[in-house]
Design an enzyme around this catalytic site. Structure first.
Site, PDB file in Angstrom:
ATOM      1  N   ARG A   1       0.839  -1.192   0.000  1.00  0.00           N
ATOM      2  CA  ARG A   1       0.000   0.000   0.000  1.00  0.00           C
ATOM      3  C   ARG A   1       0.872   1.238   0.000  1.00  0.00           C
ATOM      4  NH1 ARG A   1      -3.586  -2.637  -1.339  1.00  0.00           N
ATOM      5  NH2 ARG A   1      -5.678  -2.929  -0.468  1.00  0.00           N
TER       6      ARG A   1
ATOM      7  N   GLU B   1      -1.843   8.143  -5.328  1.00  0.00           N
ATOM      8  CA  GLU B   1      -2.418   7.524  -6.520  1.00  0.00           C
ATOM      9  C   GLU B   1      -3.721   8.240  -6.850  1.00  0.00           C
ATOM     10  OE1 GLU B   1      -2.809   3.275  -6.403  1.00  0.00           O
ATOM     11  OE2 GLU B   1      -0.886   2.999  -5.395  1.00  0.00           O
TER      12      GLU B   1
ATOM     13  N   HIS C   1       0.296   0.038  -9.904  1.00  0.00           N
ATOM     14  CA  HIS C   1      -0.608  -0.705  -9.014  1.00  0.00           C
ATOM     15  C   HIS C   1      -1.273  -1.870  -9.748  1.00  0.00           C
ATOM     16  CE1 HIS C   1      -3.195  -0.224  -5.135  1.00  0.00           C
ATOM     17  NE2 HIS C   1      -2.975  -1.503  -5.427  1.00  0.00           N
TER      18      HIS C   1
END
Length: 317
Positions: free
Chosen positions: A244, A273, A291
């Site tokens: 994360r 993000e 990601h």
């Protein structure tokens, strides 16, 4: 029984649900239109990935919701407490993408070890003019015999441990347990298997020993690896984050790269993000991906099927 898979679901998952009488809607609804869409379409099951935010306002405004499903591991984009107070079932797929994420973490390790992150940038630009120079600049290292330190030994961390063992690496880990080691079973194509004991270390000791550090933990309130931790890391080591954004202090990470405290980094997740900081994107000692840890056909099939099975079980149909 209407289901909205707002961030998509595999065809196999749709098939399982359709066979049981569910109507699966795969329309991609914008966040600011989601409440109206759910209410107008009488959606009872909302399935999301990381892009859609299922916050308190949405849950309060959609009283007919019975199930909220996360196609993945973390639930940080879902207000679980509010949902549970209202009797809404929360489901997710904690193990479906474990192998895919682990393989991506390993790919970043290989990319950094053999300078693929650099040569894939340089070859299209200068490969015809600087071929011999690039060849000399790209002498890397083998992974065999190196120490892989895994922080977080859940399903993804265990899959990465198996890959490290297969490459002949010395695997150590840090996780929340009182046990001195964790047993890992490595299965082979012909039905044979071997079991290995992975020594468990304190975080500080792991950082001091590991040549490669890979992080596999949930979202954190504070940095798991910040400026202080970078002072412990073995000089010339590499660090990988496919967990994360916000687990690693990105400012401290860039400083550690620029000051040669660490050799390279691999990132699949970012604090900001979907607009990562430009300092990260332009850093030559980073292997980067957008990601995509769970973005394999195999993982998506498993995710869809596992979500479908949980929904069918809850509805008892």
């Amino acid at each position: 029984m209407n289901i909205l898979a707002n961030d998509g679901i595999s065809e196999s998952g749709i098939k399982k649900l359709s066979q049981k009488g569910f109507n699966v809607d795969t329309t991609k609804v914008a966040q600011n239109q989601l409440i109206n869409y759910i209410n107008n379409k009488q959606i009872e099951v909302l399935l999301v990935r990381s892009a859609t935010q299922v916050n308190k306002a949405l849950i309060d405004a959609c009283p007919q919701l019975k199930i909220i499903g996360r196609a993945g591991v973390g639930l940080d984009n879902i207000d679980v407490a509010t949902a549970e107070k209202k009797g809404i079932k929360i489901i997710n797929t904690p193990t479906a993408s474990s192998r895919s994420v682990a393989e991506l973490a390993f790919a970043h390790m290989l990319s950094g070890s053999r300078f693929l992150h650099q040569t894939n940038r340089d070859m299209p630009l200068d490969g015809d003019m600087r071929f011999k120079e690039l060849k000399k600049l790209s002498t890397g290292n083998e992974l065999k015999g190196k120490t892989l330190g895994i922080i977080g030994l859940g399903s993804i961390g265990k899959e990465l441990a198996k890959l490290g063992i297969g490459f002949g690496m010395n695997v150590i880990a840090h996780t929340i347990t009182d046990k001195p080691n964790e047993k890992i079973r490595l299965d082979f194509f012909d039905g044979q298997y071997l079991e290995f004991n992975i020594p468990l270390q304190t975080k500080e000791n792991l950082l001091k020993q590991a040549d490669f550090i890979s992080v596999h933990v949930p979202a954190q309130k504070n940095y798991l690896i910040g400026e202080d931790e970078f002072n412990y890391i073995k000089p010339g080591a590499a660090i990988i984050n496919t967990a994360r954004g916000g687990v690693i202090d990105e400012v401290a990470l860039v400083n550690a790269l620029e000051n040669k405290k660490i050799k390279f980094a691999g990132l699949d997740v970012f604090e900001k993000e979907p607009q990562p900081e430009v300092q990260l994107l332009m850093q030559p000692e980073m292997s980067l991906s957008p990601h995509i840890g769970g973005a394999t056909h195999e993982a998506q099939e498993r995710i869809g099927e596992i979500l479908a099975e949980q929904i069918i079980d809850i509805y008892n149909v």
